[in-house]
Write a protein that holds these residues in place. Structure first.
Motif, PDB file in Angstrom:
ATOM      1  N   ASP A 153      12.125  -6.211  -7.224  1.00 14.73           N
ATOM      2  CA  ASP A 153      10.895  -5.772  -7.883  1.00 14.73           C
ATOM      3  C   ASP A 153       9.959  -5.109  -6.882  1.00 14.73           C
ATOM      4  OD1 ASP A 153       8.946  -5.936 -10.277  1.00 14.73           O
ATOM      5  OD2 ASP A 153       7.836  -6.897  -8.675  1.00 14.73           O
ATOM      6  N   TYR A 205      -0.524  -1.505  -4.893  1.00 15.19           N
ATOM      7  CA  TYR A 205       0.601  -0.582  -4.765  1.00 15.19           C
ATOM      8  C   TYR A 205       0.090   0.844  -4.952  1.00 15.19           C
ATOM      9  CZ  TYR A 205       4.271  -4.211  -5.014  1.00 15.19           C
ATOM     10  OH  TYR A 205       5.111  -5.265  -4.759  1.00 15.19           O
ATOM     11  N   GLU A 219      11.139  -1.649  -6.014  1.00 18.72           N
ATOM     12  CA  GLU A 219      10.932  -0.730  -7.143  1.00 18.72           C
ATOM     13  C   GLU A 219       9.498  -0.198  -7.150  1.00 18.72           C
ATOM     14  OE1 GLU A 219      10.914  -0.850 -12.045  1.00 18.72           O
ATOM     15  OE2 GLU A 219      11.916  -2.442 -10.907  1.00 18.72           O
ATOM     16  N   GLN A 220       8.531  -1.071  -6.868  1.00 16.55           N
ATOM     17  CA  GLN A 220       7.128  -0.636  -6.856  1.00 16.55           C
ATOM     18  C   GLN A 220       6.837   0.263  -5.659  1.00 16.55           C
ATOM     19  OE1 GLN A 220       6.228  -1.456  -9.720  1.00 16.55           O
ATOM     20  NE2 GLN A 220       7.725  -3.107  -9.924  1.00 16.55           N
ATOM     21  N   THR A 243       4.013  -9.923  -9.211  1.00 19.09           N
ATOM     22  CA  THR A 243       5.263  -9.536  -8.568  1.00 19.09           C
ATOM     23  C   THR A 243       6.406 -10.339  -9.163  1.00 19.09           C
ATOM     24  OG1 THR A 243       4.167  -8.938  -6.498  1.00 19.09           O
ATOM     25  CG2 THR A 243       6.504  -9.473  -6.370  1.00 19.09           C
ATOM     26  N   LEU A 255       7.827   3.965  -6.115  1.00 18.05           N
ATOM     27  CA  LEU A 255       7.004   4.822  -6.967  1.00 18.05           C
ATOM     28  C   LEU A 255       6.212   5.843  -6.156  1.00 18.05           C
ATOM     29  CD1 LEU A 255       5.579   2.175  -9.485  1.00 18.05           C
ATOM     30  CD2 LEU A 255       7.345   3.888  -9.946  1.00 18.05           C
ATOM     31  N   SER A 311      -3.950  -1.450  -9.751  1.00 15.33           N
ATOM     32  CA  SER A 311      -2.853  -1.016  -8.881  1.00 15.33           C
ATOM     33  C   SER A 311      -2.140  -2.197  -8.243  1.00 15.33           C
ATOM     34  CB  SER A 311      -3.375  -0.082  -7.788  1.00 15.33           C
ATOM     35  OG  SER A 311      -4.233  -0.785  -6.900  1.00 15.33           O
ATOM     36  N   HIS A 340      -0.696  -1.662 -13.552  1.00 18.14           N
ATOM     37  CA  HIS A 340       0.563  -2.200 -13.043  1.00 18.14           C
ATOM     38  C   HIS A 340       1.321  -2.959 -14.128  1.00 18.14           C
ATOM     39  CE1 HIS A 340       3.206  -5.082 -11.007  1.00 18.14           C
ATOM     40  NE2 HIS A 340       3.201  -4.273  -9.971  1.00 18.14           N
ATOM     41  N   GLN A 398      -0.408  -6.238  -0.231  1.00 16.77           N
ATOM     42  CA  GLN A 398       0.730  -5.595  -0.877  1.00 16.77           C
ATOM     43  C   GLN A 398       1.780  -6.650  -1.222  1.00 16.77           C
ATOM     44  OE1 GLN A 398       3.753  -3.747   1.590  1.00 16.77           O
ATOM     45  NE2 GLN A 398       3.289  -1.774   0.620  1.00 16.77           N
ATOM     46  N   THR A 399       2.280  -6.659  -2.430  1.00 14.99           N
ATOM     47  CA  THR A 399       3.310  -7.563  -2.988  1.00 14.99           C
ATOM     48  C   THR A 399       2.772  -8.924  -3.397  1.00 14.99           C
ATOM     49  OG1 THR A 399       4.157  -8.785  -1.050  1.00 14.99           O
ATOM     50  CG2 THR A 399       4.975  -6.538  -1.362  1.00 14.99           C
ATOM     51  N   TRP A 424       0.814   2.682  -8.246  1.00 16.97           N
ATOM     52  CA  TRP A 424       0.137   2.317  -9.495  1.00 16.97           C
ATOM     53  C   TRP A 424      -1.304   2.806  -9.537  1.00 16.97           C
ATOM     54  CZ3 TRP A 424       2.482   0.856 -13.779  1.00 16.97           C
ATOM     55  CH2 TRP A 424       3.779   0.324 -13.676  1.00 16.97           C
TER      56      TRP A 424
END
Length: 559
Positions: free
Chosen positions: A390, A148, A393-394, A269, A397, A145, A156, A189-190, A151
């Protein structure tokens, strides 16, 4: 289409990690609450949940473990079970995993033991060694994931049709060398954050001082190794991500130059950013273990399957020549980058290193290279050139929000234009040239250039959550693509009685003011101190050899 809230999906994932832990390894609510009340949950605290044999096995380093297995003194099943149990406990008290797959690991260990029993030899240099992976590396049958929520249940960066069928090349190579994979560790995250926090598992604290952060982005790896749940792990680094957690957790790591180790099929990323991309690196409880990881993975000739990898085998002669050098080494010391001056524990650690090196006969000179501020600005602008398209975009989701503090461009900002991007790239190349010229020209009275540079990893020994204000000490080396090893400064931890606040201190910049405003001797008490040993591009073997020298000098000086 999102059919359930991101909160529900994240909660389900948290529970699924715990569900993979065997019942006999589950801790009581009272034990978990007791852990939350402790400052330091390493060593004696976590070992109260292990038996003597498990403590013994998990106290070996990577090289000792593979030797024990090769000599038939330990089995892969024994080692895998001990480390899996310790990792399971580490997660329950330290929140450091995103995936745990003991069943797969145990099946693998049994296969390795059967092979050894039949052939009386191992299948490779990592036979039976449990290795943990940052949750960017794909393992067949396991989620990736990358923290994220969108995911969860997938891999991912790959279409749904390939769910759980993907394997990173480095994963494949580790398995071919005999490694046992058993868990994947948490990350921010990221990835673009020097602390480990996400919307799935929350915050991963520093296990040696839970008031502080374990670092990031390979922070789960750093925390797991500090807790003894792993002796060797794989991380990535685009701005300090294997070095910051190593220093904050008192362990070792190497950031190789980009494309020395395969990054093929690794989740990341903004994968289209290839000017200063991320690199895979290793983290471990010992320097010899980190070296073993690089030696072993390069022995598979990854460049034959990943054309991005430079075709340079591990240069054993270079490594040994520096490890057992019969001449004094010469070091450049960065006392400060002029933007954020180090806190007292870091300065004390640097002084200890200089004293130890000089007493051992090595040379030390002050190192004042081109502006770190310039390099930091160029590098950050390249990382954010897509305006975080990017990242958004994630997030879309699942509908999850951006974690506070995570680096991202503001909403509405447009991606950088091509001409501006190219101009920025040229500025970066000019900086690389200026740094090389400084290194070549800084010879001193003896006419010799320095063998390596020693500098802080950060201006503080770990950071208070939400107060990581300055990453240029590591970030500049990503832009230069230099080879870097982190070693702990043995005998030095933040001490509230020694590392007191200078009440008359005058900050040199706004960043310095924020950094020093975050320092509190009581809060930082017990935090480890680590430093970077820096070589030039593709000098991994040289820097590892020099790091062995520095590490031994520090150990001897501490004694």
């Amino acid at each position: 289409m999102v059919t359930e809230s991101w909160e529900i999906r994240a909660a389900g994932k948290r529970q699924s990690i715990l569900d993979q832990i065997p019942k006999e390894w589950k801790l009581s609510t009272a034990d978990i609450n007791k852990a939350k009340a402790q400052r330091d949950i390493t060593g004696p605290f976590i070992e109260q949940f292990l038996d003597n044999e498990e403590i013994k096995i998990t106290s070996y380093d990577a090289v000792e473990l593979v030797n024990q297995i090769q000599q038939g003194k330990l089995t892969a099943v024994q080692v895998t079970t001990a480390f899996s149990k310790r990792a399971a406990i580490a997660h329950q008290i330290g929140n450091c995993l995103l995936e745990f797959f003991f069943d797969k690991a145990l099946e693998r260990a049994k296969e390795l033991d059967a092979y050894f029993a039949q052939n009386q030899r191992t299948i490779g240099p990592l036979h039976g060694l449990p290795i943990s992976l940052k949750d960017q590396f794909h393992v067949k049958g396991v989620d990736t994931s990358m923290a994220y929520v969108g995911w969860i249940g997938r891999n991912h960066g790959f279409p749904e049709s390939q769910t759980h069928q993907v394997e990173s090349l480095l994963t494949t190579d580790l398995l071919s060398l005999g490694a046992v994979l058993y868990c994947k560790t948490s990350l921010p995250q990221t990835l673009f954050f020097g602390e480990t926090v996400n919307n799935i598992t929350g915050i991963t604290p520093n296990p040696q001082n839970q008031l502080l952060s374990c670092g990031g982005s390979s922070g789960g790896e750093g925390a797991l190794i500090a807790l003894g749940g792993s002796v060797l792990g794989v991380g990535t680094d685009i701005g300090g991500s294997v070095r910051v957690p190593a220093a904050f957790n008192g362990i070792y790591s190497i950031k190789p130059s980009v494309d020395r180790v395969s990054y093929k099929d690794v989740a990341t990323t903004n994968p289209g950013q290839t000017i200063w991309p991320s690199t895979a690196g290793f983290m471990g409880s010992s320097l010899s273990g980190v070296t073993l990881a690089l030696q072993s993975t390069l022995s598979t000739k990854p460049w034959l399957r990943d054309p991005a990898v430079v075709p340079i085998p591990f240069r054993e002669d270079v490594y040994q020549s520096y490890k057992s050098l019969n001449r004094p080494l010469k070091f450049g010391i960065v006392w400060s980058d002029g933007i954020a001056n180090p806190h007292p524990p870091i300065s004390r650690g640097l002084k200890r290193i200089v004293t130890a090196l000089r007493e051992a006969g090595h040379g030390v000179v002050d190192w004042n290279p081109p502006s770190h501020s310039e390099a930091m600005n160029i590098h950050l602008n390249i990382l954010l050139a897509d305006a975080s398209a990017d990242v958004r975009e994630q997030l879309a989701l699942s509908g999850e929000p951006l974690v506070p503090g995570v680096m991202a461009a503001e909403e509405g900002v447009q991606p950088m234009g091509l001409l501006e991007y190219q101009a920025l790239t040229l500025e970066g190349k000019a900086y690389e040239n200026a740094y090389a010229e400084y290194w070549n020209a800084n010879t001193g009275e003896d006419g010799e250039v320095v063998d390596a540079v020693i500098m802080p990893v950060a201006p503080s020994a770990a950071v208070r959550p939400g107060k990581f204000y300055h990453i240029a000490y590591t970030e500049v080396l990503n832009m230069l693509n230099y080879s870097t090893v982190v070693v702990p400064v043995h005998g030095i931890k933040a001490d509230k009685e020694v590392d007191v606040v200078d009440q008359g201190y005058q900050p040199s910049s706004e960043t310095d003011r924020l950094n020093w405003g975050a320092y509190d001797p009581e809060i930082f008490y017990g935090a480890p101190v680590g430093v970077q040993i820096v070589g030039r591009k593709f000098e991994e073997e040289k820097v590892l050899g020099i790091a062995e020298v520095v590490d031994e000098v520090l150990k001897a000086h501490t004694k």
